[in-house]
Design a protein around this motif. Structure first.
Motif, PDB file in Angstrom:
ATOM      1  N   ALA A 118       0.796  -0.994  -0.003  1.00  0.00           N
ATOM      2  CA  ALA A 118       0.386  -0.506  -0.128  1.00  0.00           C
ATOM      3  C   ALA A 118       0.926   1.299   0.310  1.00  0.00           C
ATOM      4  CB  ALA A 118      -0.963   0.148   1.420  1.00  0.00           C
ATOM      5  N   ALA A 119       1.684   1.484   0.810  1.00  0.00           N
ATOM      6  CA  ALA A 119       2.893   1.899   1.242  1.00  0.00           C
ATOM      7  C   ALA A 119       3.319   2.933  -0.003  1.00  0.00           C
ATOM      8  CB  ALA A 119       4.008   1.904   2.177  1.00  0.00           C
ATOM      9  N   ALA A 120       3.810   1.624  -0.992  1.00  0.00           N
ATOM     10  CA  ALA A 120       4.830   1.938  -2.319  1.00  0.00           C
ATOM     11  C   ALA A 120       3.979   2.288  -3.002  1.00  0.00           C
ATOM     12  CB  ALA A 120       5.215   0.200  -2.941  1.00  0.00           C
ATOM     13  N   ASN A 121       2.412   1.753  -3.793  1.00  0.00           N
ATOM     14  CA  ASN A 121       1.581   2.027  -4.513  1.00  0.00           C
ATOM     15  C   ASN A 121       1.042   3.716  -4.033  1.00  0.00           C
ATOM     16  OD1 ASN A 121       0.875  -0.281  -6.744  1.00  0.00           O
ATOM     17  ND2 ASN A 121       1.163  -1.106  -4.509  1.00  0.00           N
ATOM     18  N   PHE A 122       0.904   4.073  -3.001  1.00  0.00           N
ATOM     19  CA  PHE A 122       0.649   5.310  -2.453  1.00  0.00           C
ATOM     20  C   PHE A 122       1.277   6.743  -3.042  1.00  0.00           C
ATOM     21  CE2 PHE A 122      -2.384   3.597   1.269  1.00  0.00           C
ATOM     22  CZ  PHE A 122      -2.671   3.488   0.339  1.00  0.00           C
ATOM     23  N   ALA A 123       3.191   6.216  -2.439  1.00  0.00           N
ATOM     24  CA  ALA A 123       4.059   6.862  -3.188  1.00  0.00           C
ATOM     25  C   ALA A 123       4.115   7.830  -4.610  1.00  0.00           C
ATOM     26  CB  ALA A 123       5.683   6.162  -2.641  1.00  0.00           C
ATOM     27  N   VAL A 124       3.919   6.601  -5.483  1.00  0.00           N
ATOM     28  CA  VAL A 124       3.669   6.733  -6.504  1.00  0.00           C
ATOM     29  C   VAL A 124       3.185   7.619  -7.103  1.00  0.00           C
ATOM     30  CG1 VAL A 124       2.974   6.405  -8.985  1.00  0.00           C
ATOM     31  CG2 VAL A 124       4.471   4.688  -8.054  1.00  0.00           C
ATOM     32  N   PRO A 125       1.179   8.506  -6.761  1.00  0.00           N
ATOM     33  CA  PRO A 125       0.670   9.074  -7.233  1.00  0.00           C
ATOM     34  C   PRO A 125       1.009  10.596  -6.455  1.00  0.00           C
ATOM     35  CG  PRO A 125      -0.419   8.057  -5.921  1.00  0.00           C
ATOM     36  CD  PRO A 125       0.536   7.218  -6.445  1.00  0.00           C
ATOM     37  N   LEU A 126       0.961   9.953  -5.009  1.00  0.00           N
ATOM     38  CA  LEU A 126       1.301  11.331  -4.068  1.00  0.00           C
ATOM     39  C   LEU A 126       2.631  12.096  -4.587  1.00  0.00           C
ATOM     40  CD1 LEU A 126       1.071  10.341  -0.790  1.00  0.00           C
ATOM     41  CD2 LEU A 126      -0.635  11.474  -1.825  1.00  0.00           C
ATOM     42  N   GLY A 127       3.904  11.761  -5.718  1.00  0.00           N
ATOM     43  CA  GLY A 127       4.876  12.634  -6.482  1.00  0.00           C
ATOM     44  C   GLY A 127       4.782  11.903  -7.395  1.00  0.00           C
ATOM     45  N   SER A 128       3.352  12.090  -8.406  1.00  0.00           N
ATOM     46  CA  SER A 128       2.893  12.276  -9.759  1.00  0.00           C
ATOM     47  C   SER A 128       3.005  13.830 -10.058  1.00  0.00           C
ATOM     48  CB  SER A 128       2.302  11.320 -10.159  1.00  0.00           C
ATOM     49  OG  SER A 128       0.919  12.163  -9.129  1.00  0.00           O
ATOM     50  N   ALA A 129       3.113  14.172 -11.635  1.00  0.00           N
ATOM     51  CA  ALA A 129       2.839  15.379 -11.818  1.00  0.00           C
ATOM     52  C   ALA A 129       1.388  15.867 -11.803  1.00  0.00           C
ATOM     53  CB  ALA A 129       2.970  15.281 -13.664  1.00  0.00           C
ATOM     54  N   GLU A 130      -0.081  14.633 -11.645  1.00  0.00           N
ATOM     55  CA  GLU A 130      -1.239  14.685 -10.480  1.00  0.00           C
ATOM     56  C   GLU A 130      -1.304  16.057 -10.262  1.00  0.00           C
ATOM     57  OE1 GLU A 130      -1.083  12.746 -14.396  1.00  0.00           O
ATOM     58  OE2 GLU A 130      -0.771  12.154 -12.755  1.00  0.00           O
ATOM     59  N   MET A 131      -0.685  15.271  -9.307  1.00  0.00           N
ATOM     60  CA  MET A 131      -0.947  16.005  -8.196  1.00  0.00           C
ATOM     61  C   MET A 131      -0.291  17.975  -7.880  1.00  0.00           C
ATOM     62  SD  MET A 131      -1.090  14.624  -5.368  1.00  0.00           S
ATOM     63  CE  MET A 131      -0.441  15.254  -4.111  1.00  0.00           C
ATOM     64  N   PHE A 132       0.104  18.409  -9.090  1.00  0.00           N
ATOM     65  CA  PHE A 132      -0.235  19.676  -9.712  1.00  0.00           C
ATOM     66  C   PHE A 132      -1.598  20.615 -10.367  1.00  0.00           C
ATOM     67  CE2 PHE A 132       4.022  18.096  -9.168  1.00  0.00           C
ATOM     68  CZ  PHE A 132       4.909  18.954  -9.211  1.00  0.00           C
ATOM     69  N   ARG A 137      -5.684  16.081  -7.982  1.00  0.00           N
ATOM     70  CA  ARG A 137      -4.470  16.143  -6.548  1.00  0.00           C
ATOM     71  C   ARG A 137      -6.058  15.825  -5.571  1.00  0.00           C
ATOM     72  NH1 ARG A 137      -2.203  20.768  -6.573  1.00  0.00           N
ATOM     73  NH2 ARG A 137      -3.830  21.612  -5.213  1.00  0.00           N
ATOM     74  N   ASP A 138      -7.045  16.316  -5.509  1.00  0.00           N
ATOM     75  CA  ASP A 138      -8.196  15.902  -4.637  1.00  0.00           C
ATOM     76  C   ASP A 138      -8.721  14.651  -4.383  1.00  0.00           C
ATOM     77  OD1 ASP A 138      -7.317  18.517  -3.529  1.00  0.00           O
ATOM     78  OD2 ASP A 138      -9.796  19.257  -4.646  1.00  0.00           O
ATOM     79  N   PRO A 164       3.613  31.056  -7.473  1.00  0.00           N
ATOM     80  CA  PRO A 164       5.440  31.073  -7.759  1.00  0.00           C
ATOM     81  C   PRO A 164       6.157  29.449  -7.032  1.00  0.00           C
ATOM     82  CG  PRO A 164       4.504  32.348  -5.660  1.00  0.00           C
ATOM     83  CD  PRO A 164       3.592  31.769  -6.070  1.00  0.00           C
ATOM     84  N   PHE A 165       5.358  28.569  -6.839  1.00  0.00           N
ATOM     85  CA  PHE A 165       6.123  27.273  -6.197  1.00  0.00           C
ATOM     86  C   PHE A 165       6.014  27.064  -7.873  1.00  0.00           C
ATOM     87  CE2 PHE A 165       5.046  22.588  -6.832  1.00  0.00           C
ATOM     88  CZ  PHE A 165       6.192  22.848  -6.486  1.00  0.00           C
ATOM     89  N   PHE A 166       4.727  26.884  -8.811  1.00  0.00           N
ATOM     90  CA  PHE A 166       4.925  26.577 -10.430  1.00  0.00           C
ATOM     91  C   PHE A 166       5.186  27.108 -11.214  1.00  0.00           C
ATOM     92  CE2 PHE A 166       0.094  25.929  -9.176  1.00  0.00           C
ATOM     93  CZ  PHE A 166       0.414  24.775  -9.294  1.00  0.00           C
ATOM     94  N   LYS A 167       5.493  28.523 -11.519  1.00  0.00           N
ATOM     95  CA  LYS A 167       7.230  29.118 -11.717  1.00  0.00           C
ATOM     96  C   LYS A 167       8.220  28.541 -11.597  1.00  0.00           C
ATOM     97  CE  LYS A 167       9.036  33.367 -12.689  1.00  0.00           C
ATOM     98  NZ  LYS A 167       8.286  35.276 -12.668  1.00  0.00           N
ATOM     99  N   ASN A 168       8.764  28.758 -10.259  1.00  0.00           N
ATOM    100  CA  ASN A 168      10.305  27.822 -10.232  1.00  0.00           C
ATOM    101  C   ASN A 168       9.839  26.025 -10.744  1.00  0.00           C
ATOM    102  OD1 ASN A 168      11.820  27.827  -8.587  1.00  0.00           O
ATOM    103  ND2 ASN A 168      11.234  26.272  -6.868  1.00  0.00           N
ATOM    104  N   ASN A 172       3.397  26.970 -15.515  1.00  0.00           N
ATOM    105  CA  ASN A 172       2.836  29.030 -16.247  1.00  0.00           C
ATOM    106  C   ASN A 172       1.888  28.670 -14.430  1.00  0.00           C
ATOM    107  OD1 ASN A 172       2.489  28.935 -18.882  1.00  0.00           O
ATOM    108  ND2 ASN A 172       1.469  27.471 -18.938  1.00  0.00           N
ATOM    109  N   GLU A 173       2.137  29.912 -14.119  1.00  0.00           N
ATOM    110  CA  GLU A 173       1.450  30.528 -13.342  1.00  0.00           C
ATOM    111  C   GLU A 173       0.000  29.098 -12.621  1.00  0.00           C
ATOM    112  OE1 GLU A 173       0.608  34.485 -12.659  1.00  0.00           O
ATOM    113  OE2 GLU A 173       2.813  35.161 -12.664  1.00  0.00           O
ATOM    114  N   ASP A 174      -0.834  29.328 -13.222  1.00  0.00           N
ATOM    115  CA  ASP A 174      -2.346  28.277 -12.868  1.00  0.00           C
ATOM    116  C   ASP A 174      -1.211  26.835 -13.059  1.00  0.00           C
ATOM    117  OD1 ASP A 174      -1.102  27.556 -16.146  1.00  0.00           O
ATOM    118  OD2 ASP A 174      -3.668  28.109 -16.669  1.00  0.00           O
ATOM    119  N   GLY A 175       0.092  26.525 -13.130  1.00  0.00           N
ATOM    120  CA  GLY A 175       0.448  24.615 -12.738  1.00  0.00           C
ATOM    121  C   GLY A 175       0.161  24.450 -14.311  1.00  0.00           C
TER     122      GLY A 175
END
Length: 281
Positions: A118-132, A137-138, A164-168, A172-175
């Motif tokens: 479970a932990a291994a599978n959860f780590a994948v989406p929590l670190g994915s591009a979809e989180m942006f 993300r929800d 600011p984080f997206f730009k970093n 784009n500013e909207d992610g």
């Protein structure tokens, strides 16, 4: 992958002993003290006798093996437990889960093995591009987090994923991803370890490798690799493991190899062409 840190270190992210025997008296047949050996007739006769005995023993062993072949069934009950058998390399453990919620594996076993999976599978989406993406993300949080933990993480991440984080990270500013570029954010579990386990709770460490960056010809945020360890506290809720909370720390990181860095086009095609996995053990 992680707010505020381009290295992907943010919120989510028997040995065999060999012995070598040297030839005795490497000096052209001399013994260990350098004295030449004398070849005698009796010695040659003894050697021929030994060869004959060995040959007979080999033939007897072959005959016995042929006679005991049976019907080809694997009789592991009488096999030497120290020797490999036909099942030595067969897969072990629970079969991978077949349930999914929001594209994320669900239905893990209520065991240490299931908690690690479970932990291994959860780590994948929590670190994915979809989180942006706020809506995606929800969905991820509702799929992997315990119900009571979802509101807290939603609020924290909404504050972290800002313009600011997206730009970093090159977005784009909207992610959204700039035209002509491929945004990369991936987490790959390398291994898992249980540090605490009870009937309905578990703490699991997940060692991960991550990719983060923007693939494109003129990208100023190229895709880089990082290493980190996520520690998740899980709870058994409604027949499945859910993440209650977690922490993250850098490393352990191996020494970088001397591989040639791929260009942006190769990275973009790899991300588009290679999918992820459902992790189970």
């Amino acid at each position: 992958m992680s707010p505020g840190d381009e290295r992907n270190d943010g919120l989510f992210g028997g040995s065999v002993e060999t012995r070598t025997r040297l030839p005795e008296g490497e000096g052209g047949g001399d013994d260990v003290y350098g004295v030449p050996r004398r070849s005698t007739r009796s010695g040659r006769t003894s050697s021929r006798g030994l060869v004959t005995v060995v040959g007979v023993v080999v033939l007897l062993i072959a005959a016995i093996a042929f006679a005991n072949r049976g019907d080809g069934e694997d009789d592991t009950a009488s096999a030497d437990p120290k020797k490999p058998t036909t099942t030595s390399t067969s897969p072990t453990g629970k079969k991978p889960v077949d349930g999914k919620t929001a594209g994320i594996a669900t239905g893990f076993a209520k065991s240490e093995q299931g908690a690690q999976s479970a932990a291994a599978n959860f780590a994948v989406p929590l670190g994915s591009a979809e989180m942006f993406d706020k809506s995606k993300r929800d969905d991820i949080l509702r799929a992997v987090m315990a119900p009571q933990s979802v509101p807290k993480f939603q609020a924290e991440l909404d504050k972290a994923y800002t313009a600011p984080f997206f730009k970093n990270v090159g977005l784009n500013e909207d992610g959204s991803t700039p035209n002509g570029y491929q945004f990369v954010s991936r987490t790959t579990p390398i291994g898992t370890k249980i540090t605490d386990f009870s009937d309905d709770k578990a703490t699991v460490e997940v060692w991960c490798s991550g990719l983060l960056g923007l693939a494109g010809e003129k990208s100023t945020k190229p895709v880089t690799n990082s290493w980190f360890t996520m520690t998740m506290e899980l709870a058994w809720i409604d027949g499945d493991w859910k993440a209650v909370t977690h922490t993250q720390k850098s490393g352990p990181a191996p020494v970088p190899g001397d591989d040639r860095a791929s260009n942006s086009d190769e990275i973009a095609k790899a991300v588009e062409g290679y999918g992820g996995f459902t992790y189970a053990r």
